[in-house]
Structure formats: C-alpha cells, structure tokens
Design a protein around this motif. Structure first.
Motif, PDB file in Angstrom:
ATOM      1  N   PHE A  97       0.816  -1.211   0.000  1.00  0.00           N
ATOM      2  CA  PHE A  97       0.000   0.000   0.000  1.00  0.00           C
ATOM      3  C   PHE A  97       0.854   1.267   0.000  1.00  0.00           C
ATOM      4  CE2 PHE A  97      -3.496  -2.848   1.241  1.00  0.00           C
ATOM      5  CZ  PHE A  97      -4.407  -2.446   0.286  1.00  0.00           C
ATOM      6  N   ILE A  98       2.012   1.223   0.643  1.00  0.00           N
ATOM      7  CA  ILE A  98       2.922   2.367   0.571  1.00  0.00           C
ATOM      8  C   ILE A  98       3.448   2.519  -0.846  1.00  0.00           C
ATOM      9  CG2 ILE A  98       5.173   3.234   1.325  1.00  0.00           C
ATOM     10  CD1 ILE A  98       4.558   1.999   4.078  1.00  0.00           C
ATOM     11  N   ALA A  99       3.865   1.408  -1.462  1.00  0.00           N
ATOM     12  CA  ALA A  99       4.377   1.458  -2.828  1.00  0.00           C
ATOM     13  C   ALA A  99       3.290   1.874  -3.816  1.00  0.00           C
ATOM     14  CB  ALA A  99       4.964   0.104  -3.221  1.00  0.00           C
ATOM     15  N   ARG A 100       2.062   1.498  -3.536  1.00  0.00           N
ATOM     16  CA  ARG A 100       0.950   1.856  -4.412  1.00  0.00           C
ATOM     17  C   ARG A 100       0.679   3.357  -4.396  1.00  0.00           C
ATOM     18  NH1 ARG A 100      -5.243  -0.288  -3.888  1.00  0.00           N
ATOM     19  NH2 ARG A 100      -6.003   0.782  -5.716  1.00  0.00           N
ATOM     20  N   SER A 101       0.861   3.957  -3.241  1.00  0.00           N
ATOM     21  CA  SER A 101       0.564   5.390  -3.136  1.00  0.00           C
ATOM     22  C   SER A 101       1.716   6.270  -3.603  1.00  0.00           C
ATOM     23  CB  SER A 101       0.200   5.741  -1.697  1.00  0.00           C
ATOM     24  OG  SER A 101       1.310   5.535  -0.856  1.00  0.00           O
ATOM     25  N   GLY A 121      -6.590   3.424 -11.284  1.00  0.00           N
ATOM     26  CA  GLY A 121      -6.561   2.397 -10.242  1.00  0.00           C
ATOM     27  C   GLY A 121      -5.730   1.194 -10.642  1.00  0.00           C
ATOM     28  N   GLN A 122      -5.901   0.751 -11.888  1.00  0.00           N
ATOM     29  CA  GLN A 122      -5.114  -0.381 -12.368  1.00  0.00           C
ATOM     30  C   GLN A 122      -3.633  -0.028 -12.419  1.00  0.00           C
ATOM     31  OE1 GLN A 122      -7.108  -0.911 -16.113  1.00  0.00           O
ATOM     32  NE2 GLN A 122      -8.412  -2.566 -15.340  1.00  0.00           N
ATOM     33  N   SER A 123      -3.336   1.195 -12.847  1.00  0.00           N
ATOM     34  CA  SER A 123      -1.951   1.629 -12.924  1.00  0.00           C
ATOM     35  C   SER A 123      -1.308   1.683 -11.545  1.00  0.00           C
ATOM     36  CB  SER A 123      -1.862   3.000 -13.590  1.00  0.00           C
ATOM     37  OG  SER A 123      -0.545   3.486 -13.541  1.00  0.00           O
ATOM     38  N   SER A 124      -2.030   2.203 -10.557  1.00  0.00           N
ATOM     39  CA  SER A 124      -1.460   2.271  -9.210  1.00  0.00           C
ATOM     40  C   SER A 124      -1.300   0.873  -8.615  1.00  0.00           C
ATOM     41  CB  SER A 124      -2.312   3.145  -8.300  1.00  0.00           C
ATOM     42  OG  SER A 124      -3.568   2.557  -8.071  1.00  0.00           O
ATOM     43  N   PHE A 125      -2.208  -0.052  -8.936  1.00  0.00           N
ATOM     44  CA  PHE A 125      -2.078  -1.433  -8.477  1.00  0.00           C
ATOM     45  C   PHE A 125      -0.848  -2.094  -9.103  1.00  0.00           C
ATOM     46  CE2 PHE A 125      -2.906  -5.975  -8.609  1.00  0.00           C
ATOM     47  CZ  PHE A 125      -3.279  -6.222  -7.298  1.00  0.00           C
ATOM     48  N   ILE A 126      -0.667  -1.888 -10.398  1.00  0.00           N
ATOM     49  CA  ILE A 126       0.492  -2.467 -11.095  1.00  0.00           C
ATOM     50  C   ILE A 126       1.783  -1.888 -10.538  1.00  0.00           C
ATOM     51  CG2 ILE A 126       1.664  -2.591 -13.327  1.00  0.00           C
ATOM     52  CD1 ILE A 126      -1.189  -2.636 -14.591  1.00  0.00           C
ATOM     53  N   THR A 127       1.813  -0.568 -10.350  1.00  0.00           N
ATOM     54  CA  THR A 127       2.992   0.085  -9.793  1.00  0.00           C
ATOM     55  C   THR A 127       3.298  -0.452  -8.398  1.00  0.00           C
ATOM     56  OG1 THR A 127       2.521   2.094 -11.041  1.00  0.00           O
ATOM     57  CG2 THR A 127       3.996   2.312  -9.163  1.00  0.00           C
ATOM     58  N   GLY A 128       2.272  -0.572  -7.567  1.00  0.00           N
ATOM     59  CA  GLY A 128       2.472  -1.097  -6.225  1.00  0.00           C
ATOM     60  C   GLY A 128       2.978  -2.529  -6.229  1.00  0.00           C
ATOM     61  N   ALA A 129       2.426  -3.359  -7.121  1.00  0.00           N
ATOM     62  CA  ALA A 129       2.857  -4.757  -7.197  1.00  0.00           C
ATOM     63  C   ALA A 129       4.306  -4.869  -7.658  1.00  0.00           C
ATOM     64  CB  ALA A 129       1.939  -5.533  -8.132  1.00  0.00           C
ATOM     65  N   ILE A 130       4.684  -4.073  -8.660  1.00  0.00           N
ATOM     66  CA  ILE A 130       6.063  -4.124  -9.160  1.00  0.00           C
ATOM     67  C   ILE A 130       7.032  -3.617  -8.098  1.00  0.00           C
ATOM     68  CG2 ILE A 130       7.654  -3.142 -10.850  1.00  0.00           C
ATOM     69  CD1 ILE A 130       5.345  -3.264 -12.879  1.00  0.00           C
ATOM     70  N   MET A 131       6.691  -2.503  -7.466  1.00  0.00           N
ATOM     71  CA  MET A 131       7.583  -1.958  -6.434  1.00  0.00           C
ATOM     72  C   MET A 131       7.683  -2.907  -5.242  1.00  0.00           C
ATOM     73  SD  MET A 131       6.736   2.107  -6.566  1.00  0.00           S
ATOM     74  CE  MET A 131       7.896   2.548  -5.305  1.00  0.00           C
ATOM     75  N   THR A 132       6.572  -3.529  -4.851  1.00  0.00           N
ATOM     76  CA  THR A 132       6.610  -4.499  -3.752  1.00  0.00           C
ATOM     77  C   THR A 132       7.491  -5.685  -4.116  1.00  0.00           C
ATOM     78  OG1 THR A 132       4.382  -3.853  -3.067  1.00  0.00           O
ATOM     79  CG2 THR A 132       5.192  -5.975  -2.266  1.00  0.00           C
ATOM     80  N   SER A 133       7.374  -6.167  -5.342  1.00  0.00           N
ATOM     81  CA  SER A 133       8.215  -7.283  -5.788  1.00  0.00           C
ATOM     82  C   SER A 133       9.688  -6.907  -5.761  1.00  0.00           C
ATOM     83  CB  SER A 133       7.824  -7.709  -7.199  1.00  0.00           C
ATOM     84  OG  SER A 133       6.504  -8.156  -7.232  1.00  0.00           O
ATOM     85  N   MET A 134       9.992  -5.700  -6.212  1.00  0.00           N
ATOM     86  CA  MET A 134      11.386  -5.259  -6.204  1.00  0.00           C
ATOM     87  C   MET A 134      11.911  -5.098  -4.777  1.00  0.00           C
ATOM     88  SD  MET A 134      11.191  -2.596  -9.405  1.00  0.00           S
ATOM     89  CE  MET A 134      12.793  -1.920  -9.131  1.00  0.00           C
ATOM     90  N   ILE A 135      11.105  -4.541  -3.891  1.00  0.00           N
ATOM     91  CA  ILE A 135      11.517  -4.386  -2.495  1.00  0.00           C
ATOM     92  C   ILE A 135      11.729  -5.754  -1.850  1.00  0.00           C
ATOM     93  CG2 ILE A 135      10.706  -3.647  -0.211  1.00  0.00           C
ATOM     94  CD1 ILE A 135       9.360  -1.261  -1.681  1.00  0.00           C
ATOM     95  N   MET A 136      10.822  -6.686  -2.088  1.00  0.00           N
ATOM     96  CA  MET A 136      10.956  -8.021  -1.500  1.00  0.00           C
ATOM     97  C   MET A 136      12.182  -8.754  -2.066  1.00  0.00           C
ATOM     98  SD  MET A 136       8.637  -7.880   0.664  1.00  0.00           S
ATOM     99  CE  MET A 136       8.524  -9.492   1.353  1.00  0.00           C
ATOM    100  N   ALA A 137      12.447  -8.600  -3.363  1.00  0.00           N
ATOM    101  CA  ALA A 137      13.641  -9.217  -3.954  1.00  0.00           C
ATOM    102  C   ALA A 137      14.905  -8.599  -3.363  1.00  0.00           C
ATOM    103  CB  ALA A 137      13.622  -9.058  -5.469  1.00  0.00           C
TER     104      ALA A 137
END
Length: 154
Positions: A97-101, A121-137
């Motif tokens: 949610f932080i990455a999404r915002s 909304g879809q763009s912010s969801f995609i951005t959040g998912a990609i950023m979360t994946s990068m942070i977790m990696a």
C-alpha cells in the motif's frame, strides 16, 4: 479426516487427476473422427474439449479453496507459532500500500496509462505490485548477503 488426508491425500489427488484425464481422453478420442471431418472454420464451434476445460477449472478452484481452508485451520489451531507468518504478511501488505501510493502521478506512468489503456486504479495497483516485488527481492538478496557474512565469521 485430517489424518486420513495426511496419509492418503496426495494419492487421492493423483488418482482423481488420472481419472479425469482418462475420461477426458476417452471423450476426445471417441469424437476425434467427427472433429477431423469438420471444416477449419467450424472446429471452433465444437464442444469436444469442453469437459477437459471445465474439469480442470473446477479442480483448480477446489484445490485453491482447500489450500486456503487448511491454511486458516493451521493458523487458527496454532496461532502462537503462526504469528511470524502473520506479521510478515501484514508487513508485505503495508509495503504494497505504501508502494501503491508513491509515484502514481509521474509523467512516465501517465504515458503508460495512455499507451496501454489502463485506468488510474489499475496503474497504481500495477505500480504497487512491481515496487513491492522489487523491495521483497532486494530484502531477500540483502538477507542472503547478511547471513553469508554472519556465517563466514562464525
């Protein structure tokens, strides 16, 4: 029931998969002559493959539902030992949610929205998912390096 499924669950799942596959293959091979006789433009209208598609979808859905039910059962039955996993899941949701915002008003993202015709909304969801994946990696790589350095000095 739990002990029975623990002992025989994989065998039952494999047997059910084999039975559904065999039934599907029998249905397909019995109708293959009629399917081959159809013109190419009419082959898309046949229902010869419907059973396999529907059976696969049903088995996947049942598997997902059972997986979640067993997960909830194990969390509820031993909540204290599940606390680390729950905290990790909550942390990952917070990171999402932080990455999404963050960064949803950037100009490159606006170009992507226009190019691929996605909503805000879809763009912010995609951005959040990609950023979360990068942070977790990144966290996984950092954890790996720290544990190897720690093991080196032990």
């Amino acid at each position: 029931m739990y002990k029975f499924l623990t002992k025989n669950g994989q065998l039952l799942a494999f047997g059910l998969g084999v039975a559904v596959t065999a039934l599907f293959l029998i249905m397909v091979f019995s109708g293959m002559d009629e399917f081959s006789a159809l013109a190419d433009d009419q082959k898309g209208t046949t229902s010869i493959f419907n059973f396999g598609i529907v059976a696969s979808a049903i088995l996947i859905i049942v598997g997902i539902v059972v997986m979640f039910l067993f997960g909830i059962y194990h969390v509820a039955s031993d909540f204290k030992s599940s606390m680390k996993g729950i905290i990790g899941l909550v942390a990952m949701i917070v990171i999402f949610f932080i990455a999404r915002s963050v960064g949803s008003d950037d100009e490159p993202i606006q170009k992507v929205i226009e190019t691929f015709k996605v909503t805000e909304g879809q763009s912010s969801f995609i951005t959040g998912a990609i950023m979360t994946s990068m942070i977790m990696a990144g966290l996984a790589a950092l954890t790996f390096v720290i544990s190897e350095v720690r093991n080196f000095f032990k």
